[in-house]
Scaffold this motif. Structure first.
Motif, PDB file in Angstrom:
ATOM      1  N   VAL A 110      -3.621  -7.314   7.176  1.00  0.00           N
ATOM      2  CA  VAL A 110      -4.589  -7.218   6.082  1.00  0.00           C
ATOM      3  C   VAL A 110      -5.979  -7.515   6.628  1.00  0.00           C
ATOM      4  O   VAL A 110      -6.142  -8.340   7.547  1.00  0.00           O
ATOM      5  N   LEU A 112     -10.100  -7.970   5.111  1.00  0.00           N
ATOM      6  CA  LEU A 112     -11.061  -8.007   4.017  1.00  0.00           C
ATOM      7  C   LEU A 112     -12.462  -7.959   4.592  1.00  0.00           C
ATOM      8  O   LEU A 112     -12.819  -8.772   5.455  1.00  0.00           O
ATOM      9  N   GLN A 134     -16.616   0.257  -3.780  1.00  0.00           N
ATOM     10  CA  GLN A 134     -16.597  -0.707  -2.692  1.00  0.00           C
ATOM     11  C   GLN A 134     -17.844  -1.584  -2.658  1.00  0.00           C
ATOM     12  O   GLN A 134     -17.921  -2.520  -1.864  1.00  0.00           O
ATOM     13  N   ASN A 152     -14.469  -4.835   0.175  1.00  0.00           N
ATOM     14  CA  ASN A 152     -13.502  -3.775   0.388  1.00  0.00           C
ATOM     15  C   ASN A 152     -12.229  -4.329   1.013  1.00  0.00           C
ATOM     16  O   ASN A 152     -12.280  -5.059   2.009  1.00  0.00           O
ATOM     17  N   VAL A 153     -11.096  -3.995   0.415  1.00  0.00           N
ATOM     18  CA  VAL A 153      -9.802  -4.243   1.052  1.00  0.00           C
ATOM     19  C   VAL A 153      -9.645  -3.141   2.100  1.00  0.00           C
ATOM     20  O   VAL A 153      -9.115  -2.067   1.827  1.00  0.00           O
ATOM     21  N   ALA A 156      -4.463  -3.053   4.441  1.00  0.00           N
ATOM     22  CA  ALA A 156      -3.349  -3.806   3.858  1.00  0.00           C
ATOM     23  C   ALA A 156      -2.108  -2.945   4.025  1.00  0.00           C
ATOM     24  O   ALA A 156      -1.698  -2.239   3.117  1.00  0.00           O
ATOM     25  N   ARG A 167      -2.614   0.498   2.894  1.00  0.00           N
ATOM     26  CA  ARG A 167      -4.010   0.931   3.030  1.00  0.00           C
ATOM     27  C   ARG A 167      -4.400   0.845   4.498  1.00  0.00           C
ATOM     28  O   ARG A 167      -4.389  -0.244   5.097  1.00  0.00           O
ATOM     29  N   SER A 192     -10.395   3.672   5.285  1.00  0.00           N
ATOM     30  CA  SER A 192      -9.565   3.001   4.279  1.00  0.00           C
ATOM     31  C   SER A 192      -9.039   4.027   3.290  1.00  0.00           C
ATOM     32  O   SER A 192      -9.809   4.577   2.500  1.00  0.00           O
TER      33      SER A 192
END
Length: 549
Positions: A110, A112, A134, A152-153, A156, A167, A192
């Motif tokens: 993950v 971030l 985002q 924004n993630v 993941a 993602r 992403s």
């Protein structure tokens, strides 16, 4: 005195003996064992075992400062332009968890990303990232369009036995601006997206991947002449999007109806990749399909109120499949200097502009963008137009080519040299068809206005000078110098030049004639002669300080 001293010592000894006897009778509480964090060496440096598990975890991250300068040619009243500088502070947190299983390594990763960005789009804050959720705009008098918080993630995903789910970066991408600070060259770079993929390792560095990917992040709008695309720089805090994008089509003699050209989600994008990794470098061939899926004809089939003839077109727009192919090669050149490498990449797309990355510099989640302040004309980024005679989609074509070279002057100093060229084209029949529907709709009382999206009637002077659906090209060239005085610390500066232009003819200069699109009649009869342009350009400089850990 000596006798007294002996007595006291004897008494103390007696008390000590009695105390010890009582202590021996008391229960002793066992100390809780301490489980120390153990280093995990199976996956490289930085991993440790999560206490009580057999899972190895690595925590890493990044801090970044960036400042930039971009030339500006205009300070037009009320257009939220005139800025030349921008700044941003960014952070990144990575968590990488891995467990060894009978099927191989089970991995979860993950990431971030967050930050605060100010300045004009292209240097500081990004309108494109606001449009896809985002980044979030400030709405103060001096902040709207110039200030945003970025969140924004970025990643993941889970990897297991060849499967990647979650993602992640699109498997279609190859170069993805690896050597650049601003990422200004034309080329696909969807870092992403949501996907489900399987990678088969064939052997000797050869692998093949099939990926099912979210189409939303690859959509360039289907053209609408009414100019209702979402914007983030109008000064209105509520004008962040639209729910319908009407596009007119003929439905009978003197009549038109409206199709909603906002794309619907049905099929995912299908991506196939063959990749080779060797000591000399890497090579990749990518292919993708991308469905274009527009809405149905509205029930108000007699919009405009002219004529009573029968409806001549189908009640919906037929979906079509866009597609793209890409080839790239990375060549390691340690014989020049250790760490040196060259990327070469080319892509072609039909109805799939974001797969070629032609709009990478400006972004294309609206159909026309003007990142250059005081830009003379807008580039139109549309995967397709809707033919007003048949109601069917007519796709656009685009291609890009990029080269990037990284050179180490010394272990502490390195430079990147990069450039790209790209084009996007619309068929002559597609533009002429939009001109035909313009000729009908523009003459109707109460009809929607076209604004700068006006195509004009074919054969007229305005049609020749209109910016809408023109074939354009883009050229980018730049270089950087980066100093790394210690491990994982980069201090660098990058400069690049971007030129956009029309492949044929000239267009109205919006900077010199901002109101010309309201003077169609005067332009056609010659009573008003607008200033025109065939190309525009901008230079930009970025400075960055970055620490990875």
């Amino acid at each position: 005195m000596k006798l007294l001293k002996s007595s006291l010592l004897g008494s103390a000894a007696a008390f000590a003996a009695v105390g010890a006897a009582h202590a021996a009778d008391l229960p002793v509480k066992k100390a809780v064992p301490i489980e120390y964090v153990r280093v995990c060496t199976a996956y490289g440096a930085g991993f440790f075992y999560i206490p009580g598990t057999d899972t190895c975890l690595r925590i890493s991250g990044r801090a970044r400062f960036e400042g930039g300068y971009q030339t500006s040619y205009s300070r037009q009243y009320g257009n939220n332009i005139g800025d030349t500088s921008g700044y941003q502070g960014r952070m990144r947190i990575n968590l990488d968890a891995r467990t060894q299983t009978a099927y191989g390594t089970l991995r979860a990763f993950v990431r971030l990303d967050a930050g605060a960005r100010t300045g004009y789009s292209g240097v500081g804050q990004s309108g494109t990232q606001q449009r896809i959720g985002q980044a979030y705009a400030g709405i103060g008098t001096d902040q709207f369009g110039r200030d945003s918080q970025y969140m924004n993630v970025d990643k993941a995903f889970i990897q297991f036995a060849g499967l990647t789910a979650g993602r992640a970066s699109s498997f279609f991408d190859f170069y993805a601006h690896d050597f650049e600070i601003a990422g200004a060259t034309a080329g696909s770079d969807i870092f992403s997206t949501n996907l489900l993929a399987y990678t088969a390792t064939i052997g000797n560095g050869l692998s093949a991947t099939i990926s099912i990917e979210d189409p939303v992040f690859r959509r360039t709008p289907i053209f609408s002449p009414f100019g209702v695309s979402p914007t983030v720089s109008t000064g209105s805090a509520s004008n962040f999007g639209v729910t319908v994008q009407p596009t007119p089509i003929f439905v009978g003699p003197g009549r038109f109806g409206l199709v909603d050209s906002i794309e619907k989600s049905r099929l995912p994008d299908f991506v196939g990749v063959v990749r080779l990794d060797q000591a000399w470098g890497s090579a990749q061939l990518s292919a993708a399909t991308h469905e274009l899926n527009a809405g149905n004809l509205s029930s108000a089939a007699n919009a405009g109120g002219l004529g009573t003839g029968p409806i001549l077109v189908p009640a919906h727009t037929k979906n079509t499949q866009g597609w793209a192919i890409q080839g790239g090669v990375k060549i390691n050149t340690p014989f020049i200097a250790p760490g040196d490498a060259l990327y070469l990449q080319g892509a072609y797309g039909d109805g799939a502009q974001l797969y070629t990355g032609y709009s990478n510099y400006t972004g294309s989640y609206i159909q026309s963008t003007t990142t250059i302040q005081g830009q003379k004309f807008a580039q139109y980024f549309s995967d397709a137009t809707i033919n007003p005679f048949t109601g069917q989609l007519q796709t656009s074509q685009s291609f890009t080519a990029v080269a990037s070279y990284l050179h180490y002057w010394s272990p502490e100093w390195r430079s990147a040299f990069f450039g790209s060229y790209g084009e996007q084209s619309f068929s002559q029949s597609a533009r002429a068809a939009q001109g035909a529907i313009y000729g009908l709709v523009s003459g109707l009382t109460g009809a929607p206005g076209f604004g700068t999206n006006a195509v004009g009637v074919p054969g007229t002077r305005f049609y020749q000078l209109s910016q809408a659906l023109r074939d354009t090209y883009q050229f980018v060239a730049g270089a950087s110098i980066i100093w790394s005085p210690v491990k994982d610390l980069d201090i660098g500066v990058e400069g690049f030049y971007t030129q956009i232009g029309l492949k044929n003819g000239r267009a109205i200069d919006l900077d010199k004639n901002p109101g010309a699109y309201n003077l169609v009649t005067q332009i056609n009869n010659g009573s008003y002669v607008p200033r025109t342009a065939s190309q525009d350009s901008v230079s930009q400089v970025r400075f960055r300080v970055q620490r990875d850990f």
